[in-house]
Design a protein around this motif. Structure first.
Motif, PDB file in Angstrom:
ATOM      1  N   ASP A  25     -25.144  -4.350   3.405  1.00  0.00           N
ATOM      2  CA  ASP A  25     -26.366  -4.998   3.383  1.00  0.00           C
ATOM      3  C   ASP A  25     -27.385  -3.947   2.578  1.00  0.00           C
ATOM      4  N   LEU A  26     -27.447  -4.662   1.495  1.00  0.00           N
ATOM      5  CA  LEU A  26     -28.306  -4.138   0.445  1.00  0.00           C
ATOM      6  C   LEU A  26     -29.673  -4.451   0.333  1.00  0.00           C
ATOM      7  N   GLU A  27     -30.067  -5.507   1.238  1.00  0.00           N
ATOM      8  CA  GLU A  27     -31.403  -6.015   0.980  1.00  0.00           C
ATOM      9  C   GLU A  27     -32.465  -5.102   1.464  1.00  0.00           C
ATOM     10  N   GLU A  28     -33.840  -5.253   1.193  1.00  0.00           N
ATOM     11  CA  GLU A  28     -34.840  -4.305   1.680  1.00  0.00           C
ATOM     12  C   GLU A  28     -34.862  -4.662   3.232  1.00  0.00           C
ATOM     13  N   LEU A  29     -35.380  -3.644   3.898  1.00  0.00           N
ATOM     14  CA  LEU A  29     -35.688  -3.538   5.439  1.00  0.00           C
ATOM     15  C   LEU A  29     -36.418  -4.750   5.828  1.00  0.00           C
ATOM     16  N   ASP A  30     -35.941  -5.418   7.026  1.00  0.00           N
ATOM     17  CA  ASP A  30     -36.744  -6.365   7.581  1.00  0.00           C
ATOM     18  C   ASP A  30     -37.741  -6.101   8.451  1.00  0.00           C
ATOM     19  N   GLU A  31     -38.526  -6.919   9.143  1.00  0.00           N
ATOM     20  CA  GLU A  31     -39.495  -6.312   9.889  1.00  0.00           C
ATOM     21  C   GLU A  31     -39.101  -5.378  11.058  1.00  0.00           C
ATOM     22  N   GLU A  32     -38.003  -5.562  11.820  1.00  0.00           N
ATOM     23  CA  GLU A  32     -37.557  -4.703  12.938  1.00  0.00           C
ATOM     24  C   GLU A  32     -37.319  -3.516  12.099  1.00  0.00           C
ATOM     25  N   TYR A  33     -36.705  -3.322  11.118  1.00  0.00           N
ATOM     26  CA  TYR A  33     -36.313  -1.990  10.699  1.00  0.00           C
ATOM     27  C   TYR A  33     -37.317  -1.161  10.059  1.00  0.00           C
ATOM     28  N   GLN A  34     -38.417  -1.899   9.440  1.00  0.00           N
ATOM     29  CA  GLN A  34     -39.437  -1.278   9.111  1.00  0.00           C
ATOM     30  C   GLN A  34     -40.131  -0.946   9.984  1.00  0.00           C
ATOM     31  N   GLU A  35     -40.393  -1.438  11.144  1.00  0.00           N
ATOM     32  CA  GLU A  35     -41.065  -0.731  12.144  1.00  0.00           C
ATOM     33  C   GLU A  35     -40.399   0.541  12.692  1.00  0.00           C
ATOM     34  N   ARG A  36     -39.110   0.320  12.900  1.00  0.00           N
ATOM     35  CA  ARG A  36     -38.125   1.353  13.440  1.00  0.00           C
ATOM     36  C   ARG A  36     -38.532   2.396  12.435  1.00  0.00           C
ATOM     37  N   SER A  37     -38.150   2.164  10.959  1.00  0.00           N
ATOM     38  CA  SER A  37     -38.438   3.485  10.156  1.00  0.00           C
ATOM     39  C   SER A  37     -39.648   3.957  10.113  1.00  0.00           C
ATOM     40  N   ARG A  38     -40.807   3.245  10.376  1.00  0.00           N
ATOM     41  CA  ARG A  38     -42.302   3.794  10.558  1.00  0.00           C
ATOM     42  C   ARG A  38     -42.155   4.686  11.711  1.00  0.00           C
ATOM     43  N   LYS A  39     -41.623   4.420  12.756  1.00  0.00           N
ATOM     44  CA  LYS A  39     -41.902   5.134  14.172  1.00  0.00           C
ATOM     45  C   LYS A  39     -40.824   6.258  13.975  1.00  0.00           C
ATOM     46  N   GLU A  40     -39.464   6.125  13.545  1.00  0.00           N
ATOM     47  CA  GLU A  40     -38.687   7.459  13.334  1.00  0.00           C
ATOM     48  C   GLU A  40     -38.763   8.206  12.228  1.00  0.00           C
ATOM     49  N   LEU A  41     -39.289   7.562  10.973  1.00  0.00           N
ATOM     50  CA  LEU A  41     -39.049   8.174   9.708  1.00  0.00           C
ATOM     51  C   LEU A  41     -40.362   8.671   9.057  1.00  0.00           C
TER      52      LEU A  41
END
Length: 314
Positions: A25-41
């Motif tokens: 999975d080399l694509e850029e983050l989708d909305e779900e993972y973008q939000e997760r990364s914002r909260k966690e990272l």
């Protein structure tokens, strides 16, 4: 159905396993993972921009380290596990490449072709679907390890390479990795391959150098003699890693308390109906990335690093 490596319209290799597809999975983050990364990272546009600029400045000052400073995905794979604190990412990068420089027996020419025989032995495996929390899971099946065919160094080189694969996947950078250590079939012959020196080196890489969010190491089916192996590694395990190691024995309910059986294939103690991925196919798929791995082997500390350290000692 005969399993084989295929190529999608995006030219990315994949293996079709029933209804499931194994691919990087080399694509850029989708909305779900973008939000997760914002909260966690802490991953917001402003934080990312500042972190990248600061990290570039720090890397330019490390003159004996050859890295692609303008390669944003390269910088990001070190920034995400450090929650976008650039000074922490800089220290991680230095540890990572100093380890590689210090241990050429493990790091030189680290490419799928050089560990193809290990992948084909199935002693290591890459569960082809993500767990329900988005994590990748790597499996080490000790019972399949033939020490006459696979050296302990090559086994660890394979683990290093699989972890490096995880490092380049944006989703894995966010979600992290679990490791399943299946000790069924462990023998004294296996244990005798390990020395305290090797254990110290391996744990230095896992605890201090690898740029990945290690969520858990799950030890299952360990026989009584596992205590001998644990005694070799235990002195070098820090508190942070110790909290992430779970000993389940033969109690799968204990294992399922951490990893949902619905997200695991039947071959790995789950209920997910998915064909087992042969190591030969995993090797074939990774071999398609030979040029990328070859490039990775050009990154790191130069010979000037050794000269610089020698002058410092004098």
């Amino acid at each position: 159905m005969v399993l084989s490596v295929q190529f999608g319209l995006d030219d990315v290799p994949f293996v079709q396993l029933g209804e499931h597809t194994l691919r990087l999975d080399l694509e850029e983050l989708d909305e779900e993972y973008q939000e997760r990364s914002r909260k966690e990272l802490r991953e917001t546009p402003e934080v990312v921009e500042n972190a990248i600029e600061r990290l570039k400045t720090l890397l330019k000052g490390e003159e004996t380290l050859n890295v692609p400073i303008d390669d944003i995905p390269f910088l990001t794979k070190f920034l995400r596990p450090c929650k976008f604190y650039p000074d922490s990412a800089f220290r991680l990068i230095k540890r990572y490449y100093k380890f590689k420089y210090k241990h050429p027996e493990l790091s030189n020419n680290l490419m799928p072709i050089t560990i193809k025989h290990v992948l084909e032995s199935d002693v290591t495996a890459f569960i082809p679907v993500r767990l329900d929390n988005g994590c990748r899971m790597m499996v080490i099946d000790i019972g399949k390890w033939n020490v006459k065919e696979v050296s302990v160094n090559d086994l660890f080189r394979t683990i290093m390479l699989i972890l490096e694969v995880g490092m380049i996947e944006p989703k894995t950078q966010v979600a992290g990795v679990h490791v399943l250590l299946d000790m069924h079939g462990l023998t004294l012959t296996h244990i005798f391959q390990f020395t305290p020196s090797f254990a110290k080196t391996a744990l230095e890489f896992i605890q201090e150098c690898v740029a990945i969010r290690l969520k858990g190491i799950h030890v299952i089916n360990q026989p009584f003699i596992f205590k001998m192996l644990w005694a070799i590694f235990k002195p070098f395990i820090g508190e942070k890693l110790r909290k992430r190691i779970f000993f389940h024995g033969y109690d799968l309910k204990s294992f399922y308390a951490h990893i949902s059986k619905e997200s695991l294939p039947t071959a790995y103690y789950g209920t997910l109906d998915i064909p087992e991925l042969p190591g030969t196919l995993l090797a074939d798929m990774l071999l398609k990335y030979d040029k990328e791995f070859e490039y990775c082997n050009t990154i790191g500390y130069t010979n000037e690093y050794v000269k610089e350290k020698a002058v410092a000692v004098e």
